[in-house]
Design an enzyme around this catalytic site. Sequence first.
Site: not given
Ligand code: ARG
Length: 472
Positions: A125, A170-171, A292, A298, A300, A305, A332, A337
């Site tokens: 974590n 403007t506009h 095109s 053309k 483009n 874009e 966490y 993830q």
């Molecule tokens: N792959 C996890 C992530 O990206 C790493 C942390 C995982 N922690 C856990 N308690 N499962 O967040």
Amino acid sequence: MMKKPPAPTQNQFDNKAQAWSARFSEPVSDLVKRYTASVDFDKRLALFDIQGSLAHAEMLATVQVITPQDFADIRRGMAQIRDEILAGQFQWLIDLEDVHLNIEKRLVELVGDAGKRLHTGRSRNDQVATDIRLWLRTEIDTLIVLLQQFRHALATVALAEAGTILPGFTHMQVAQPVTFGHHLLAYAEMFGRDADRLADCRKRVNVLPLGAAALAGTSFPIDRPQVADLLGFDDVCRNSLDAVSDRDFAIEFCAAAALIMTHISRLSEELVIWMSPRVGFIDLADRFCTGSSIMPQKKNPDVPELARGKTGRVNGNLVALLTLMKGQPLAYNKDNQEDKEGLFDSADTVRDTLTIFVDLVGGIRVKPEAMRAAALQGFATATDLADYLVKRGVPFRDAHEAVAHAVRECELKGCDLADLSVAELRQFHAAVQDDVHSVLTLEGSVAARAHIGGTAPVRVREAAQKILAQTA
Ligand code: ARG
């Protein structure tokens, strides 16, 4: 009565690859494995993961939680892993879920027990939060350089076109004449603020989560300032729960990225309009356009874009990340993830777009005649005529009305204000003098706006030179 669950037998499944397999009695399905794994996308954090692990290991050795020999082994193993990754020989396994477990497993293969000691006093974590911050810091530094290169390119064209006049709108209606240099420098201002925003965001990115472990900190005598120092972080996160669960820094970055793309998108919209044959103010170099498959005539403006289109996904990444965070209790959660793909995509999209646009802006071919012709239509100097009367004592509202009558007359006749004689103009207001035509020219109009921030060529040159010096 509740049935007793069957006692798990030894080796019920061969899932020893997973770090927590001892606690589980059945394997996950292949689909769940794929669903929960992140290695396919988080392996791009690998070198930062190694960097963070080495700093952690060095600290553990300093506080004597591991031995100098362990640290030496870990260093040796990580050096080999880095080589394997850079050579494209590292075997990424989805069974090992993510970049962290893949690297740790290989380290244990290479150096044995020292590798098993690396994870002391830390959790994935705080590890993943550290990796993302290390990665994002580098991305931000790259983007700031690109933004300054882009501003340099804009200011270079602006300096050359400081006296080139086109209608300002403007506009989407012709409003007043401006210089093309002035128009481009408006974008240089936007991208300057974007660079400042990234630099400000970087301050909050560059803080160390490691040490928070899973959420509550660790019972080992860790030295967080040492790790921060080794990794070049300015500070350490002050609360372990916040350290592992905060993604504000990523949201801030995605917001800054969305604004950069929004600015690029506005410029792109103008490039597309300017390049339309109906307008014809500029031409873009062929390398940014396509033809095109059916219409031979053309050319483009594909790149602007697409940049306009890609702004959608970068804005979307911001909303996705905000939505990801809004329901999460501390600390966490696996939801986190999901922070990576959008974040990576925003950084990649902005980097590629800016890199292309530095070159694209340098390749703009300006068509001053078309710009001038457009500025001569639409009574762009009507305000100048009103201002002229005001300078001769006429109240502004009366001047405005007198000029409105003149414009109407011109429309009926199919001519411009400058085509009317002094006598004709005087019919609309007695304050009109022989010198009136001097303010009805495009050059007179832009030159008169010579205050700070005005469109006068002299000011535009000054502003462009300032930006060129800042971004040299
Ligand atoms: N792959 C996890 C992530 O990206 C790493 C942390 C995982 N922690 C856990 N308690 N499962 O967040």
